[in-house]
Design an enzyme around this catalytic site. Structure first.
Site, short mmCIF file in Angstrom:
data_model
loop_
_atom_site.label_atom_id
_atom_site.label_comp_id
_atom_site.label_asym_id
_atom_site.label_seq_id
_atom_site.Cartn_x
_atom_site.Cartn_y
_atom_site.Cartn_z
N GLU A 60 -5.56 1.43 -7.97
CA GLU A 60 -5.19 0.01 -7.91
C GLU A 60 -6.36 -0.74 -7.32
O GLU A 60 -7.40 -0.14 -7.04
CB GLU A 60 -3.93 -0.16 -7.05
CG GLU A 60 -4.07 0.37 -5.63
CD GLU A 60 -2.79 0.28 -4.81
OE1 GLU A 60 -1.94 -0.56 -5.13
OE2 GLU A 60 -2.65 1.04 -3.84
N ARG A 112 8.03 6.28 21.27
CA ARG A 112 9.25 6.34 22.11
C ARG A 112 9.15 5.39 23.30
O ARG A 112 10.14 5.02 23.90
CB ARG A 112 9.49 7.76 22.60
CG ARG A 112 9.94 8.72 21.51
CD ARG A 112 10.07 10.12 22.02
NE ARG A 112 8.80 10.57 22.62
CZ ARG A 112 8.56 11.79 23.09
NH1 ARG A 112 9.50 12.71 23.03
NH2 ARG A 112 7.40 12.12 23.59
N LYS A 122 3.91 0.19 2.90
CA LYS A 122 3.13 -1.04 3.10
C LYS A 122 3.01 -1.23 4.61
O LYS A 122 3.78 -1.97 5.23
CB LYS A 122 3.84 -2.21 2.41
CG LYS A 122 2.92 -3.37 2.14
CD LYS A 122 3.52 -4.29 1.09
CE LYS A 122 2.82 -5.62 1.01
NZ LYS A 122 1.38 -5.57 0.70
N1 PMP Z 1 -1.29 -2.86 -4.09
C1 PMP Z 1 -1.55 -3.17 -2.81
C2 PMP Z 1 -2.43 -2.28 -2.03
C3 PMP Z 1 -0.97 -4.31 -2.23
O1 PMP Z 1 -1.21 -4.63 -0.97
C4 PMP Z 1 -0.14 -5.14 -3.02
C5 PMP Z 1 0.54 -6.34 -2.41
N2 PMP Z 1 -0.33 -7.41 -2.18
C6 PMP Z 1 0.07 -4.80 -4.36
C7 PMP Z 1 -0.50 -3.63 -4.86
C8 PMP Z 1 0.95 -5.63 -5.25
O2 PMP Z 1 2.28 -5.54 -4.80
P1 PMP Z 1 3.34 -6.69 -5.08
O3 PMP Z 1 3.36 -6.91 -6.56
O4 PMP Z 1 4.61 -6.13 -4.57
O5 PMP Z 1 2.88 -7.89 -4.34
#
Ligand code: PMP
Length: 286
Positions: free
Chosen positions: A184, A105, A151
């Site tokens: 991932e 804030r 993100k």
């Molecule tokens: N996973 C993570 C943690 C990321 O930061 C990203 C982007 N660099 C991706 C996956 C892939 O996302 P995008 O295909 O939208 O770039």
């Protein structure tokens, strides 16, 4: 040709783009961002990236103060100002300038920054031969603590896993969730091919929903390849016929070894190659 930066409504040289040290993006990582690419002068999947940016901002209760259309216009103008045809775009929105307490804030207004510059790529040989990955001991952020779907400017979770990859001498690391499922890599989504079926971990495993991931799933379906989103274990990775990573920067990059286990034949497989060709054709047509 150098990069350009859109900041406070004007496009300036990178060295003139300055932010206040009281900005909470710097002090607390309080903000969101996107990594986007332009091919042949056209920004690829701009709408999808801006939607994700606005959703990330909404989730952290950050009002960007610009519409999707206004952000798109500013992004395209900045790309044009560089004169670059193939480039990388980093869109950053911070909470803005506040005081030394973390209360948002106290922040006056969000800071929107659009950086357009050259893209740094993996070496071409890596696309031909495939890369090696290891599993990181660093667990992916727990969804109920900080959703990986946001993100955010807090990338320490991924950076810690990247440090593990660096220490192992490989370019990327697989991150697992708290249940031990494959999520991932540090900046890319992961795909497996087994008996002709394409699989990628589901959103609820705790991943960032990659724009490239969604594009590749669409391309695969168009090519008549079955696509599934099952929970994935490390065992699935080791016994896959093919494995590849997807991301805006990496596009589609084959993985041929994980934790010292050779994947499939140890070379990029036919479905990976086919999807790479389709992806390249798509980005060129815009
Ligand atoms: N996973 C993570 C943690 C990321 O930061 C990203 C982007 N660099 C991706 C996956 C892939 O996302 P995008 O295909 O939208 O770039």
């Amino acid at each position: 040709m150098g990069g350009k930066v859109w900041i406070n409504g004007t496009i300036v040289e990178p060295e003139k783009a300055l932010v206040n040290v009281y900005d909470h993006g710097l002090l607390y990582g309080d903000g969101v961002f996107e990594g986007i690419r332009a091919y042949a002068g056209k920004v690829f999947k701009l709408r999808e990236h801006l939607e994700r940016l606005l959703e990330s901002a909404h989730s952290i209760a950050l009002d960007v103060g610009m519409s999707r259309d206004a952000l798109a216009k500013a992004t395209e103008e900045t790309v044009r100002a560089t004169g670059k045809k193939d480039c990388y775009i980093r869109l950053v929105v911070t909470r803005g300038v506040g005081n030394l307490g973390l209360d948002p804030r106290k922040c006056s207004k969000p800071q929107v920054i659009i950086i357009v510059d050259d893209i740094s790529l993996y070496p071409p040989e890596m696309y031909e031969r495939g890369m090696e990955v290891v599993t990181a001991a660093t667990v992916r952020n727990i969804t109920n603590a900080l959703s990986p779907r946001i993100k955010s400017l807090n990338y320490l979770n991924n950076i810690l896993a990247k440090i593990e990859a660096n220490r192992a001498g490989v370019p990327e690391a697989i991150m697992l969730n708290a249940a031990g499922e494959v999520c991932e890599c540090t900046a890319d989504n992961i795909f497996l091919v087994k008996r002709g079926v394409l699989s990628t971990p589901p959103i609820h495993s705790g991943i960032l929903e990659g724009v490239t991931r969604n594009t590749v799933m669409d391309l695969a379906r168009e090519a008549g390849i079955e696509v599934r989103e099952p929970t994935v274990t490390r065992h699935d990775v080791y016994i896959a016929d093919e494995c590849f990573l997807t991301g805006t920067g990496a596009e589609i990059i084959p993985v041929v070894k994980a934790d010292d286990r050779v994947i499939g034949t140890g070379t990029p497989g036919p479905i990976t190659r086919q999807l790479r060709e389709r992806y390249h054709a798509l980005v060129r047509q815009g």
